[in-house]
Every structure is written in structure tokens, then in C-alpha cells.
Design an enzyme around this catalytic site. Sequence first.
Site, PDB file in Angstrom:
ATOM      1  N   ASN A  55     -65.567-103.697   0.621  1.00 26.19           N
ATOM      2  CA  ASN A  55     -65.500-102.779   1.763  1.00 26.19           C
ATOM      3  C   ASN A  55     -66.558-103.244   2.759  1.00 26.19           C
ATOM      4  OD1 ASN A  55     -65.643-100.649   3.541  1.00 26.19           O
ATOM      5  ND2 ASN A  55     -66.412 -99.160   2.045  1.00 26.19           N
ATOM      6  N   LYS A  66     -67.112-102.194   5.658  1.00 32.17           N
ATOM      7  CA  LYS A  66     -67.581-101.097   6.521  1.00 32.17           C
ATOM      8  C   LYS A  66     -67.578-101.558   7.987  1.00 32.17           C
ATOM      9  CE  LYS A  66     -69.959 -99.194   2.587  1.00 32.17           C
ATOM     10  NZ  LYS A  66     -71.049 -98.401   2.043  1.00 32.17           N
ATOM     11  N   HIS A 125     -63.551 -92.137   1.491  1.00 32.00           N
ATOM     12  CA  HIS A 125     -64.893 -92.691   1.256  1.00 32.00           C
ATOM     13  C   HIS A 125     -65.933 -91.646   1.661  1.00 32.00           C
ATOM     14  CE1 HIS A 125     -68.478 -95.124   1.597  1.00 32.00           C
ATOM     15  NE2 HIS A 125     -67.875 -96.013   0.830  1.00 32.00           N
ATOM     16  N   GLU A 146     -68.589 -91.845   3.211  1.00 27.30           N
ATOM     17  CA  GLU A 146     -69.081 -91.956   4.588  1.00 27.30           C
ATOM     18  C   GLU A 146     -68.118 -91.295   5.569  1.00 27.30           C
ATOM     19  OE1 GLU A 146     -69.833 -96.161   4.523  1.00 27.30           O
ATOM     20  OE2 GLU A 146     -71.492 -95.819   3.144  1.00 27.30           O
ATOM     21  N   GLU A 187     -67.575 -93.170  -6.810  1.00 26.63           N
ATOM     22  CA  GLU A 187     -68.728 -93.650  -6.057  1.00 26.63           C
ATOM     23  C   GLU A 187     -69.740 -92.519  -5.882  1.00 26.63           C
ATOM     24  OE1 GLU A 187     -67.728 -97.327  -3.550  1.00 26.63           O
ATOM     25  OE2 GLU A 187     -67.352 -95.573  -2.323  1.00 26.63           O
ATOM     26  N   GLY A 219     -75.347 -97.965  -1.230  1.00 26.61           N
ATOM     27  CA  GLY A 219     -76.312 -98.603  -0.332  1.00 26.61           C
ATOM     28  C   GLY A 219     -77.761 -98.359  -0.689  1.00 26.61           C
ATOM     29  N   SER A 252     -73.826 -99.776  -4.974  1.00 25.61           N
ATOM     30  CA  SER A 252     -74.866-100.767  -5.290  1.00 25.61           C
ATOM     31  C   SER A 252     -74.462-101.758  -6.383  1.00 25.61           C
ATOM     32  CB  SER A 252     -76.183-100.067  -5.647  1.00 25.61           C
ATOM     33  OG  SER A 252     -76.675 -99.370  -4.506  1.00 25.61           O
TER      34      SER A 252
HETATM   35  P1  PGA Z   1     -72.598-100.463  -1.555  1.00 23.24           P
HETATM   36  O1  PGA Z   1     -71.367 -99.602  -0.983  1.00 23.24           O
HETATM   37  O2  PGA Z   1     -72.009-101.492  -2.517  1.00 23.24           O
HETATM   38  O3  PGA Z   1     -73.229-101.092  -0.361  1.00 23.24           O
HETATM   39  O4  PGA Z   1     -73.490 -99.501  -2.274  1.00 23.24           O
HETATM   40  C1  PGA Z   1     -70.297 -99.248  -1.804  1.00 23.24           C
HETATM   41  C2  PGA Z   1     -69.288 -98.453  -1.016  1.00 23.24           C
HETATM   42  O5  PGA Z   1     -69.689 -97.639  -0.174  1.00 23.24           O
HETATM   43  O6  PGA Z   1     -68.062 -98.613  -1.187  1.00 23.24           O
END
Ligand code: PGA
Length: 253
Positions: free
Chosen positions: A12, A14, A100, A102, A170, A176, A215
Site C-alpha cells: 500500500n 498510500k 483502511h 486512515e 491492522e 507506521g 509495521s
Molecule cells: P505500515 O502501514 O506498514 O507503514 O505500518 C501498513 C498499512 O497501513 O497498510
Amino acid sequence: MTATPRPLVAGNWKMNGLREDGVALARAIAESRRAAGEVRCEVLICPPATLLQAVADAIAGSAVVLGAQDCHAEAGGAHTGDVSAEMLADLGCRYVIVGHSERRAGHGESSALVRRKAEAAHRAGLAAIVCLGESAAERDAGATVETVSRQFAQSMPEAANSADTVLAYEPVWAIGSGRTPTPGQIAEVHGHLRALLVARYGGDGRTMRILYGGSVKAENASALFAAAEVDGALVGGASLEAAEFMAIVRAKG
Ligand code: PGA
């Protein structure tokens, strides 16, 4: 006997990447996937909408699959700035991420909307990757299982099968942050989600893939993949570097 689902590692990206670096990254991943030879794992990349066409061209003829990060719940109409699942399918996408955290947090998306988006993906012939996960406060309060159960009940489409739906666990606090749950904590949640999938979708629930996200890096991938019921990963930051991303793919095998 139940067939083991083919693992999936999804990147992803983003809101990252302009044309030049996005195309270079996609090419590097396609090339690295080619060099990896016999890898059972399905490799998916989900660039921002602006790069979908350029990335589709860059990975054409490779084993790397294209996906998007979000879609609208309607097929078309007066929705300024939005992109429908049909439009994504038209560009060659096979998957779309929905729900997601976010988008849930940053755009106020409810589980009911996430479910409609997953159903829109299905109508367009796309597989939906439905995301859910608890916040730090919910985990600290001991409400992880309760939270993901509620999100599951409200976000998952009425009908789903192992070809058209993937579930991604997640934890919000792991995204992140460089922090991850322990393999034992992941196994606990994935085991619970597996039971919910089977209760809701029967035999298909047994082979529907459950990804872990938050992460995931090359250095921790093997340990995270060793947890029970982890059928792959949804990778954010570490998917922006081809060698790191492909090391995660190889860890899944
Ligand atoms: P990350 O994000 O691997 O940077 O923690 C995962 C995600 O949001 O899908």
C-alpha cells in the site's frame, strides 16, 4: 481437507510517488518478482490513483498484480473527486483496499460505508481487501476482540468468497509506528477472525485470506508470518523500496 490459500503480500503505497519514481519502483518490483522465480505468494501493489495507469503499463506481462487504495460505493454519478470500482477495473486493477484505518479516521468512513464499498468492488469484478483493527486505547482497555468483532459484523459484505474478499487485520497503533503485536497476539486475533469467517461464510470462510498489516518489515516478516492463520501481509512504508518489499514476499515464500 481444505486447500491452503495462496498467500498474498500487498504493498500500500498510500499518498506517495510521482510518475518517475512510481514507475521505477513498479518496474523494480516486477523485475525482482521475475528473478525470484518460483514464489507461491501473490504480489500486489496498490499505488495512488494518479499512478494506476503508469504502473499498469510498467508491470504489464509480469506476475505482479495491480490494486487501488479505495473506491466509491456507487458505480458512477455526481461524486466530485471520487473514483468508482468500475473505473479501477477498467484500468486493470484486480483488488481494492477498503476501510483502511486512515480512511476510517481521516475521512470519517463508517463500517456501513466500508461494507458498501466492498460490495461495489464485487459488482465491478474486483476483490475487496477489507481492513479492520483496534486502536491503542481499545487494546489497552482489553477490547481488541470486541472491536474487531464489531467491525467485522458491520464491514464485511453480505456475500463473500475466498476469491473476491480478503480480510486485513491492522491494529491502528501498529501502522507506521514501528511497533507490532507479538506473534501470539496476532494469532489470537486471526484465530478469532477465522472463526467469524467460517460462521458467516461457511467453507469459503476457511480459505479466505487473512493478512496482517502494521509495521511489517523485512526484518520482522518471518516472525510475524510464523503466527497461526497469517496468510500474508498488507505493507505500507516497507513497500516503497523494492528490495525490502520483495524480502517480505520471499519471507512468505
Ligand atoms: P505500515 O502501514 O506498514 O507503514 O505500518 C501498513 C498499512 O497501513 O497498510
